[in-house]
Write an enzyme that holds these catalytic residues in place. Structure first.
Site, mmCIF file in Angstrom:
data_model
loop_
_atom_site.group_PDB
_atom_site.id
_atom_site.type_symbol
_atom_site.label_atom_id
_atom_site.label_comp_id
_atom_site.label_asym_id
_atom_site.label_seq_id
_atom_site.Cartn_x
_atom_site.Cartn_y
_atom_site.Cartn_z
ATOM 1 C CB SER A 238 -0.970 0.014 1.186
ATOM 2 O OG SER A 238 -0.275 0.046 2.409
ATOM 3 C CE LYS A 283 -3.251 1.193 5.194
ATOM 4 N NZ LYS A 283 -2.930 0.461 3.960
#
Length: 352
Positions: A238, A283
């Site tokens: 990611s 996140k």
């Protein structure tokens, strides 16, 4: 009377011992569940160096991460009341892989992410670069795959029916075109030895035909520009977008950050597209808590097959936006589908 006192004494001791054991169990005994919660953000410069030089421009690019911990009873209780924590079973989290295999899978994802970031960053900066495709790493097998017990995690599939490919997308397209139940020969490398194995085409969970393996590209990038990653135990794909932006900026436009603390998430693909990730809601919280003022997040349409199973499924951008609005976070949420989207935004908004 004496016997009563003795009995009470032993009752008290028993209660204390049982209570202590219960507390120990609740706090420390690992259960077959994992808890995902907001983690933090890390400056890309701490793990990446381009052309042997330290990036000393103001501001920073930061990749975000979630914290994953094995659950205990007390942790499960707290997580159940935390809207930003998710509880997953051991099977959901690891796919049945043991801890060593799970770590190796995460490292394969990171390796691929780094290579794609190098390739994209160098290409966008106008530098000479080549990327060789060696096949796909095997990360896992479906329970009904006919290659169970033959292919193993870390094997590299290099051909299907004698055909080689230039990308995993080509390999997947070819396998998907084969008839359900038809014979298929897989060429693969295991422990440095080239081998072949025969099996059948099966129906995958996504409705397509395949051989029943989860995979990630096995690639190698070559360039005259040295790019060094030191990610240690950090795994997963990611951080690809933020790696790419950092490489491009240092080579093509050193002032692109314009002093801003910029965070983001998203995989990077060979064509420059930004892929979806898990935990977008967590996140963006990590980014805001770290002091970032900008957060890049993938905004790809939800797959139709996913929508059929879950009509309320959201894009990564929608997941992050929901948290930003609910928590009143002071951060600019920027949806992207390609790395060029992120570059364009930074160019348009940087100060003179």
């Amino acid at each position: 009377m004496k016997n009563r006192r003795v009995n009470r004494k032993w009752e008290l001791i028993t209660s204390i011992v049982l209570g202590t054991l219960l507390i120990w169990f609740a706090m420390f005994y690992p259960l077959p569940y994992y808890i995902e919660s907001p983690g933090g953000a890390m400056d890309v410069r701490s793990v990446l160096q381009v052309n042997g030089e330290v990036d000393q421009e103001d501001g920073s690019y930061n990749f975000t991460y979630v914290t994953v911990q094995q659950a205990t009873a007390i942790k499960l209780l707290f997580a159940a009341f935390d809207s930003h924590s998710d509880i997953q079973s051991e099977q959901e989290m690891t796919g049945g892989a043991d801890s060593e295999e799970y770590y190796r899978i995460a490292q394969f994802y990171m390796e691929t992410s780094q290579n794609l970031a190098k390739y994209q960053g160098l290409t966008l900066a106008g530098k000479e670069v080549t990327m060789d495709f060696f096949g796909v790493y095997v990360l896992g097998l479906a329970e009904d795959s006919t290659f169970q017990g033959i292919l193993n995690i870390a094997d590299t599939v290099v051909s299907i029916n004698g055909k080689t490919f230039e990308s995993s997308a080509e390999l997947i397209d070819y396998v998907s075109s084969l008839e359900l139940g038809s014979d298929v020969t897989v060429g693969y490398v295991s422990s440095g030895i080239e081998q072949t194995a025969d099996g059948k085409i099966i129906k995958l969970e996504n409705g397509k035909n395949g051989i029943g393996i989860s995979l990630v590209d096995h690639t190698e990038v070559t360039s005259d520009v040295p790019i060094d990653f030191q990610t240690g135990n950090i795994g997963g794909p990611s951080a690809g977008l933020m790696f790419t932006l950092s490489i491009y900026t240092q080579l093509a436009d050193p002032t692109l950050r314009s002093g801003r603390v910029i965070a983001g998430t998203g995989t990077i693909e060979q064509d420059g597209s930004v892929g979806d990730i898990g935990g977008a809601d967590k996140k963006v919280l990590s980014a805001a808590k770290s002091g970032a003022t900008v957060f890049f997040v993938p905004n790809n349409p939800v797959d139709e097959a996913v929508l059929k199973e879950n009509p309320n499924a959201k894009t990564n951008y929608e997941e992050a936006l929901e948290v930003v609005e609910e928590e009143g976070l002071s951060i600019e949420l920027v949806p992207v589908t390609t790395v060029q989207d992120a570059i364009d935004y930074l160019e348009k908004t940087k100060s003179d």
